[in-house]
Motif scaffolding. Structure first.
Motif, PDB file in Angstrom:
ATOM      1  N   CYS A  40     -26.870 -13.491 -81.282  1.00 29.54           N
ATOM      2  CA  CYS A  40     -27.752 -13.556 -80.111  1.00 29.54           C
ATOM      3  C   CYS A  40     -29.061 -12.826 -80.365  1.00 29.54           C
ATOM      4  O   CYS A  40     -30.143 -13.334 -80.076  1.00 29.54           O
ATOM      5  CB  CYS A  40     -27.039 -12.962 -78.896  1.00 29.54           C
ATOM      6  SG  CYS A  40     -28.124 -12.715 -77.478  1.00 29.54           S
ATOM      7  N   ILE A  41     -28.954 -11.629 -80.927  1.00 28.47           N
ATOM      8  CA  ILE A  41     -30.145 -10.811 -81.141  1.00 28.47           C
ATOM      9  C   ILE A  41     -30.956 -11.290 -82.336  1.00 28.47           C
ATOM     10  O   ILE A  41     -32.190 -11.373 -82.269  1.00 28.47           O
ATOM     11  CB  ILE A  41     -29.742  -9.337 -81.329  1.00 28.47           C
ATOM     12  CG1 ILE A  41     -29.214  -8.768 -80.006  1.00 28.47           C
ATOM     13  CG2 ILE A  41     -30.912  -8.494 -81.840  1.00 28.47           C
ATOM     14  CD1 ILE A  41     -28.648  -7.364 -80.112  1.00 28.47           C
ATOM     15  N   MET A  46     -32.400 -14.179 -78.094  1.00 34.64           N
ATOM     16  CA  MET A  46     -33.596 -13.364 -77.956  1.00 34.64           C
ATOM     17  C   MET A  46     -34.790 -13.874 -78.772  1.00 34.64           C
ATOM     18  O   MET A  46     -35.889 -14.014 -78.232  1.00 34.64           O
ATOM     19  CB  MET A  46     -33.276 -11.904 -78.287  1.00 34.64           C
ATOM     20  CG  MET A  46     -32.078 -11.351 -77.518  1.00 34.64           C
ATOM     21  SD  MET A  46     -32.083 -11.781 -75.750  1.00 34.64           S
ATOM     22  CE  MET A  46     -33.469 -10.846 -75.167  1.00 34.64           C
ATOM     23  N   PRO A  47     -34.632 -14.167 -80.048  1.00 41.90           N
ATOM     24  CA  PRO A  47     -35.800 -14.670 -80.782  1.00 41.90           C
ATOM     25  C   PRO A  47     -36.283 -16.024 -80.286  1.00 41.90           C
ATOM     26  O   PRO A  47     -37.490 -16.266 -80.217  1.00 41.90           O
ATOM     27  CB  PRO A  47     -35.311 -14.742 -82.230  1.00 41.90           C
ATOM     28  CG  PRO A  47     -33.832 -14.763 -82.155  1.00 41.90           C
ATOM     29  CD  PRO A  47     -33.480 -13.962 -80.947  1.00 41.90           C
ATOM     30  N   SER A  48     -35.353 -16.907 -79.918  1.00 41.90           N
ATOM     31  CA  SER A  48     -35.787 -18.224 -79.463  1.00 41.90           C
ATOM     32  C   SER A  48     -36.525 -18.128 -78.133  1.00 41.90           C
ATOM     33  O   SER A  48     -37.541 -18.804 -77.923  1.00 41.90           O
ATOM     34  CB  SER A  48     -34.592 -19.183 -79.358  1.00 41.90           C
ATOM     35  OG  SER A  48     -33.657 -18.734 -78.390  1.00 41.90           O
ATOM     36  N   LYS A  49     -36.049 -17.293 -77.228  1.00 40.31           N
ATOM     37  CA  LYS A  49     -36.732 -17.165 -75.934  1.00 40.31           C
ATOM     38  C   LYS A  49     -38.078 -16.451 -76.080  1.00 40.31           C
ATOM     39  O   LYS A  49     -39.006 -16.689 -75.313  1.00 40.31           O
ATOM     40  CB  LYS A  49     -35.846 -16.435 -74.932  1.00 40.31           C
ATOM     41  CG  LYS A  49     -34.498 -17.093 -74.694  1.00 40.31           C
ATOM     42  CD  LYS A  49     -34.588 -18.613 -74.593  1.00 40.31           C
ATOM     43  CE  LYS A  49     -33.235 -19.282 -74.654  1.00 40.31           C
ATOM     44  NZ  LYS A  49     -32.799 -19.676 -75.990  1.00 40.31           N
ATOM     45  N   LEU A  88     -39.818  -7.724 -81.276  1.00 39.13           N
ATOM     46  CA  LEU A  88     -38.836  -7.665 -80.196  1.00 39.13           C
ATOM     47  C   LEU A  88     -37.415  -7.639 -80.748  1.00 39.13           C
ATOM     48  O   LEU A  88     -36.571  -6.856 -80.301  1.00 39.13           O
ATOM     49  CB  LEU A  88     -39.017  -8.869 -79.267  1.00 39.13           C
ATOM     50  CG  LEU A  88     -40.272  -8.850 -78.393  1.00 39.13           C
ATOM     51  CD1 LEU A  88     -40.495 -10.211 -77.747  1.00 39.13           C
ATOM     52  CD2 LEU A  88     -40.174  -7.771 -77.333  1.00 39.13           C
ATOM     53  N   VAL A  89     -37.152  -8.501 -81.729  1.00 40.08           N
ATOM     54  CA  VAL A  89     -35.814  -8.560 -82.324  1.00 40.08           C
ATOM     55  C   VAL A  89     -35.442  -7.228 -82.953  1.00 40.08           C
ATOM     56  O   VAL A  89     -34.307  -6.752 -82.828  1.00 40.08           O
ATOM     57  CB  VAL A  89     -35.730  -9.697 -83.359  1.00 40.08           C
ATOM     58  CG1 VAL A  89     -34.460  -9.588 -84.197  1.00 40.08           C
ATOM     59  CG2 VAL A  89     -35.774 -11.058 -82.659  1.00 40.08           C
ATOM     60  N   GLN A  90     -36.402  -6.596 -83.609  1.00 37.04           N
ATOM     61  CA  GLN A  90     -36.136  -5.299 -84.233  1.00 37.04           C
ATOM     62  C   GLN A  90     -35.736  -4.261 -83.191  1.00 37.04           C
ATOM     63  O   GLN A  90     -34.806  -3.472 -83.400  1.00 37.04           O
ATOM     64  CB  GLN A  90     -37.349  -4.822 -85.015  1.00 37.04           C
ATOM     65  CG  GLN A  90     -37.120  -3.510 -85.748  1.00 37.04           C
ATOM     66  CD  GLN A  90     -38.322  -3.073 -86.561  1.00 37.04           C
ATOM     67  OE1 GLN A  90     -39.321  -3.779 -86.649  1.00 37.04           O
ATOM     68  NE2 GLN A  90     -38.236  -1.895 -87.167  1.00 37.04           N
ATOM     69  N   GLU A  91     -36.422  -4.271 -82.048  1.00 34.79           N
ATOM     70  CA  GLU A  91     -36.091  -3.325 -80.983  1.00 34.79           C
ATOM     71  C   GLU A  91     -34.681  -3.582 -80.456  1.00 34.79           C
ATOM     72  O   GLU A  91     -33.890  -2.637 -80.271  1.00 34.79           O
ATOM     73  CB  GLU A  91     -37.101  -3.441 -79.843  1.00 34.79           C
ATOM     74  CG  GLU A  91     -38.497  -2.950 -80.190  1.00 34.79           C
ATOM     75  CD  GLU A  91     -39.471  -3.162 -79.041  1.00 34.79           C
ATOM     76  OE1 GLU A  91     -39.000  -3.414 -77.912  1.00 34.79           O
ATOM     77  OE2 GLU A  91     -40.694  -3.076 -79.265  1.00 34.79           O
TER      78      GLU A  91
END
Length: 468
Positions: A40-41, A46-49, A88-91
């Protein structure tokens, strides 16, 4: 090394299982070969959205004149969009990694494989446990289309890191991945062609859902080809040519890039499930409502069980498995699919909860259905978001809400009111009793509810007269 529970996989489902087992007092080991974070992350929600948001803004900017604003040129920078996504993904990943490395767990960053029903090999270490919970996620399916592998293609995993925008894109498939990514690339300026095997997009939903999205896509310039069977892929003049059969005719489309969005499969290769005695059929572990496989002490949760690839459902499954693994003498918890929901983040958005008309017909469940269009709804008209509808299904005698489908603005948010009513086994009459502020998008649910209540009252009246 011995643990009470070993969870294989540290994504959303695996972490939920591990946390639940830990809170029950169990000694929990987590095995994840990395990268840590979960599907998901790292490669899913998350990355797709994050990247879809860029396309939504671009589409709104192009409509500026419609709202009395001076339009400005819109040019997408895919590399910058990917940079924002990565930040964002890293966070998100850092938060999950911190949770996995909590000293109350024992984390093994290595690959796991069963050596017996009660043992796994992790690197060179043998681990034993009373219970195992498999949560290794999914991977893109391998599709045997002649020439596809040789021509090369992107998947939902790899396309998230694409930094050079393709001039043209062929999308194979018509589900969530195909429609979300297809619209994204169309909105940032790529020429997009979607090839769908079924007779409408989003075939898991009722027909009018996919038909509404298809109409919106065509209005945006996306080519949608339905009822087509891909025959082969070749490379010609620097482009990838996809040959397909449609209505008895052989046709072809050519593009710079292909997105293979024809599904995902359970990530179980290398686990040695046969050594563990876990029954696998057609690449899928067989399991029951307690999330147990054919080995009662081995559970499977999340995408790996191929039941419903939705994150909040994966978390529920993880919590059920974590509880059952640590409460062997208690009444086991079971998954309840009555409130299963889904959201597709296209524009218009698609959301559903509970049963659709397709499901009711297949199961022989009686129902009443009513719809109301956003094109006749005040707040939607003011917002310039008029595509789509809300459809409610209720029991034909009691009015209990059985399911709902929303196609339109903020569908993913609106569906939660309907899920809440269904959670308490509420009725369409309850929907009318709940105050809805005007003007809001949410008040649209009261219109199909009004129709259903009127039909229920009419049928009650007819029934009463018949008894007299």
């Amino acid at each position: 090394m011995t643990h009470d529970v070993i969870v294989i996989g540290g994504g959303s489902a695996g972490y939920a299982a591990a946390r639940t087992a830990r809170d029950a007092g169990a000694d929990v080991g987590i095995v994840d070969q990395g990268p840590l974070g979960g599907l998901c992350i790292l490669r899913g929600c998350m990355p797709s959205k994050a990247i879809l948001r860029s396309a939504e803004i671009a589409a709104l900017m192009k409509r500026a004149k419609e709202f009395g604003l001076e339009p400005v040129p819109v040019r997408a920078d895919l590399s910058a969009i990917v940079d924002r996504k990565n930040r964002l993904v890293q966070e998100f990943a850092e938060d999950r990694i911190k949770a996995l490395k909590d000293p109350r767990f024992t984390l093994y960053q290595a690959r796991a494989r069963f050596t017996s029903p009660h043992e796994i090999l992790v690197g060179e270490t043998v681990l034993t446990a009373r219970s195992f919970i498999v949560a290794t996620g999914s991977i893109p399916c391998d599709v045997p289309i002649p020439g596809l592998k040789e021509a090369g293609y992107e998947t939902s995993d790899s396309i998230l890191d694409l930094r050079e925008q393709p001039a043209s894109l062929v999308v194979l498939g018509g589900g969530a991945v195909a429609t979300e990514f297809g619209q994204f690339f169309a909105r940032i300026g790529s020429c997009v062609m979607i090839l769908q095997r079924g007779d409408h997009l989003l075939s898991d939903f009722d027909d009018e859902v996919g038909q509404t999205v298809e109409t919106a896509f065509r209005q945006e310039g996306i080519e949608v080809h339905l009822d087509c069977q891909v025959r082969r892929v070749t490379c010609q003049g620097g482009e990838k040519v996809v040959e397909f059969e449609q209505a008895g005719r052989v046709r072809s489309v050519a593009a710079e890039l292909i997105l293979q969005a024809l599904g995902r499969k359970a990530n179980i290769a290398g686990l040695n499930l046969e050594v563990a005695g876990v029954a696998v059929r057609d690449g899928r572990m067989m399991l029951n409502e307690e999330m147990r496989t054919s080995q009662p002490h081995i559970f499977a949760v999340g995408d790996v069980n191929d039941l419903n690839p939705i994150v909040h459902i994966a978390i529920q499954q993880g919590e059920i498995a974590g509880y059952n693994a640590t409460h062997p003498t208690a009444v086991p918890k079971r998954i309840d699919n009555r409130l299963d929901s889904d959201v597709i983040f296209t524009d218009p958005q698609v959301a559903a909860v509970g049963w659709s008309e397709k499901v009711c017909r297949r199961r022989g469940v009686p129902y009443l259905a009513a719809s109301y269009p956003f094109a006749d709804h005040g707040k939607a008209l003011c917002s310039g978001q008029t595509q789509g509808f809300v459809k409610l299904l209720c029991h034909p005698r009691t009015g209990q809400l059985l399911g709902a489908q929303v196609v339109g603005p903020e569908a993913g948010e609106l569906v939660h009111e309907l899920a809440a009513v269904m959670y308490y086994r509420g009725t369409v009459q309850d929907l009318l009793r709940i105050p809805h502020y005007h003007p809001t998008l949410a008040e649209i649910v009261t219109y199909p509810a009004e129709e259903l209540v009127a039909r229920l009252q009419a049928e009650d009246h007819v029934g009463s007269r018949a008894q007299q």
